[in-house]
Design an enzyme around this catalytic site. Structure first.
Site, PDB file in Angstrom:
ATOM      1  N   GLU A 164     -10.794   3.900   7.092  1.00 17.91           N
ATOM      2  CA  GLU A 164      -9.705   4.849   7.376  1.00 17.91           C
ATOM      3  C   GLU A 164     -10.353   6.148   7.881  1.00 17.91           C
ATOM      4  O   GLU A 164     -10.351   6.433   9.071  1.00 17.91           O
ATOM      5  CB  GLU A 164      -8.877   5.095   6.101  1.00 17.91           C
ATOM      6  CG  GLU A 164      -7.726   6.077   6.291  1.00 17.91           C
ATOM      7  CD  GLU A 164      -7.107   6.527   4.958  1.00 17.91           C
ATOM      8  OE1 GLU A 164      -7.748   6.393   3.897  1.00 17.91           O
ATOM      9  OE2 GLU A 164      -5.973   7.063   5.005  1.00 17.91           O
ATOM     10  N   HIS A 175     -10.031   1.346  -0.390  1.00 16.15           N
ATOM     11  CA  HIS A 175      -9.842   2.121   0.833  1.00 16.15           C
ATOM     12  C   HIS A 175     -11.152   2.128   1.628  1.00 16.15           C
ATOM     13  O   HIS A 175     -12.180   2.599   1.129  1.00 16.15           O
ATOM     14  CB  HIS A 175      -9.468   3.571   0.514  1.00 16.15           C
ATOM     15  CG  HIS A 175      -8.027   3.763   0.142  1.00 16.15           C
ATOM     16  ND1 HIS A 175      -7.468   3.252  -0.997  1.00 16.15           N
ATOM     17  CD2 HIS A 175      -7.015   4.425   0.790  1.00 16.15           C
ATOM     18  CE1 HIS A 175      -6.185   3.590  -1.041  1.00 16.15           C
ATOM     19  NE2 HIS A 175      -5.884   4.302   0.024  1.00 16.15           N
ATOM     20  N   HIS A 182       0.913   5.036  -2.497  1.00 14.68           N
ATOM     21  CA  HIS A 182       0.417   5.804  -3.659  1.00 14.68           C
ATOM     22  C   HIS A 182       1.620   6.382  -4.399  1.00 14.68           C
ATOM     23  O   HIS A 182       2.381   7.166  -3.812  1.00 14.68           O
ATOM     24  CB  HIS A 182      -0.498   6.932  -3.190  1.00 14.68           C
ATOM     25  CG  HIS A 182      -1.722   6.439  -2.473  1.00 14.68           C
ATOM     26  ND1 HIS A 182      -2.958   6.380  -3.069  1.00 14.68           N
ATOM     27  CD2 HIS A 182      -1.890   5.959  -1.218  1.00 14.68           C
ATOM     28  CE1 HIS A 182      -3.847   5.896  -2.209  1.00 14.68           C
ATOM     29  NE2 HIS A 182      -3.226   5.632  -1.071  1.00 14.68           N
ATOM     30  N   ASP A 221       1.831   4.311   2.594  1.00 14.26           N
ATOM     31  CA  ASP A 221       0.743   5.166   2.102  1.00 14.26           C
ATOM     32  C   ASP A 221       1.247   6.339   1.250  1.00 14.26           C
ATOM     33  O   ASP A 221       1.164   6.283   0.026  1.00 14.26           O
ATOM     34  CB  ASP A 221      -0.128   5.652   3.270  1.00 14.26           C
ATOM     35  CG  ASP A 221      -1.607   5.723   2.902  1.00 14.26           C
ATOM     36  OD1 ASP A 221      -1.973   5.363   1.771  1.00 14.26           O
ATOM     37  OD2 ASP A 221      -2.420   6.149   3.761  1.00 14.26           O
ATOM     38  N   ASP A 222       1.730   7.385   1.868  1.00 16.72           N
ATOM     39  CA  ASP A 222       2.243   8.568   1.147  1.00 16.72           C
ATOM     40  C   ASP A 222       3.472   9.052   1.914  1.00 16.72           C
ATOM     41  O   ASP A 222       3.400  10.028   2.675  1.00 16.72           O
ATOM     42  CB  ASP A 222       1.165   9.663   1.117  1.00 16.72           C
ATOM     43  CG  ASP A 222      -0.127   9.170   0.471  1.00 16.72           C
ATOM     44  OD1 ASP A 222      -0.176   9.103  -0.763  1.00 16.72           O
ATOM     45  OD2 ASP A 222      -1.067   8.821   1.207  1.00 16.72           O
ATOM     46  N   HIS A 275       0.811  -1.215   0.000  1.00 18.09           N
ATOM     47  CA  HIS A 275       0.000   0.000   0.000  1.00 18.09           C
ATOM     48  C   HIS A 275       0.846   1.266   0.000  1.00 18.09           C
ATOM     49  O   HIS A 275       1.255   1.775   1.047  1.00 18.09           O
ATOM     50  CB  HIS A 275      -0.950   0.017   1.208  1.00 18.09           C
ATOM     51  CG  HIS A 275      -1.978   1.087   1.097  1.00 18.09           C
ATOM     52  ND1 HIS A 275      -3.315   0.822   0.923  1.00 18.09           N
ATOM     53  CD2 HIS A 275      -1.868   2.420   1.078  1.00 18.09           C
ATOM     54  CE1 HIS A 275      -3.967   1.952   0.806  1.00 18.09           C
ATOM     55  NE2 HIS A 275      -3.104   2.945   0.900  1.00 18.09           N
TER      56      HIS A 275
END
Ligand code: HPA
Ligand code: ZN
Length: 329
Positions: A191, A188, A10, A268-269, A8
């Site tokens: 969250e 998603h 992005h 994630d980011d 996971h």
């Protein structure tokens, strides 16, 4: 130390401020206003503001070569931390919004994967991600346009963006198309919305949930997820950064794991949240009480739940158990 794997992250969200600046310079464009808060920090105050900054920063990624460089730089950094496999969330909508055809975006990402394999021995695959706040039809269009011939590195379909504003069930037609076309599916949920959103997400043909951690609000749902073998792509640092949970100590990863839920770790980011895949494993070890054997089981779960083909999964599992952690993938 165990080998690491991440399901996971992005792709547009992996580019740190320095790379965003380099790409803007190369393309002869300014970085849009409001992206940075200091030389090495992105500016955002809450989750929806983060999404806006993310979209703005991503507008400097313009060409196949840009996508190649973002992919390559991220994967090489993961390999240095001990990762052997990464699934990259790649957004055709973000390419299209700057006039880059998704096929060229994907060719650039694939080149980055090939170059990182050559230089750092890491493997990666692409999961297409639709942005839910761009609407149901845009998600259907992405699924439809990749249902037939597609780049062989494209292995899955996901839905990101504003979960609370755009609940999952309405995207069922996109998921039916993606699933029937042989793409692995995840979404998603759980969250920035609660257990109800996770329940709704489980009506889609998914084998994994992106985050899914707020399932912890409903013990019967946790049991259902464990019974069905649904795998969670947990991103603790992202969750603490965006205030889904106030601290690592209050993050439910360990509780879910002990309830028999299959979990994996993702960043994630990374530069937005101060995360990295190595950092997530360190958090699990140092803050969440996972021992070495348990961390190894997280990597094993990630490889088994990945959307890669069986031959690659077997090669990765073999590499995990190889004494020196290396093999010719
Ligand atoms: N969550 C949801 N949507 C996103 C994210 C995220 O962390 N990053 C980019 N789009
Ligand atoms: Zn995400």
């Amino acid at each position: 130390m165990t080998a690491l794997a991440e399901l996971h992250v992005h792709l547009e969200g992996t580019a740190p401020p320095d790379l965003i600046r380099r790409l803007a310079d190369r393309n002869g464009i300014p970085v849009p206003d409001g992206v940075f808060d200091g030389p090495d920090r992105f500016k955002w105050v809450d989750f929806l503001d983060f999404l806006r900054t993310y979209d703005r920063a991503a507008t400097v990624i313009r060409t196949a070569e840009d996508y190649r460089d973002v992919t390559y730089e991220y994967l090489v950094s993961c390999a240095r931390q001990g990762a052997i496999y990464v699934e990259l969330l790649v957004s055709p909508d973000h390419a299209q919004s700057v006039g880059l055809p998704p096929s060229e975006q994907q060719a650039g990402v694939a080149q980055g994967i090939d170059d990182a394999r050559r230089d750092a021995g890491i493997e990666a695959r692409i999961v297409l991600v639709a942005v839910r706040n761009f609407g149901v039809q845009a998600a259907i269009d992405i699924a439809q346009s990749h249902a037939g011939e597609r780049h062989p590195y494209i292995v899955g379909f996901n839905l990101a963006g504003d979960e609370a504003g755009y609940p999952p069930a309405q995207f069922a037609p996109a998921y039916e198309i993606a699933s029937r076309a042989g793409l692995g599916c995840t979404v998603h949920a759980g969250e920035h919305a609660g257990a109800g959103s996770v329940r709704e997400a489980l009506t889609l043909p998914v084998t994994r949930l992106s985050h899914g951690v707020r399932a912890v609000e409903d013990p019967a749902l946790v049991q259902d997820i464990a019974d069905r073998g649904i795998v969670l792509e947990a991103c603790p640092t992202s969750n603490v950064a965006t205030q889904v949970f106030p601290s690592y100590e209050e993050h439910p990863l360990r509780r879910l794991y002990e309830a028999g839920v299959k979990v994996t770790l993702g960043s994630d980011d990374p530069p937005y949240f101060g995360a990295s895949i190595g950092g997530e494993y360190a958090v699990a070890r140092e803050r969440l009480g996972f021992g070495e054997g348990e961390l190894e089981s997280l990597t094993r779960t990630a490889i088994e739940a990945s959307f890669a083909d069986d031959a690659l999964k077997r090669a990765l599992l073999k590499r995990m158990t190889a004494k020196d952690g290396r093999s010719n993938l």
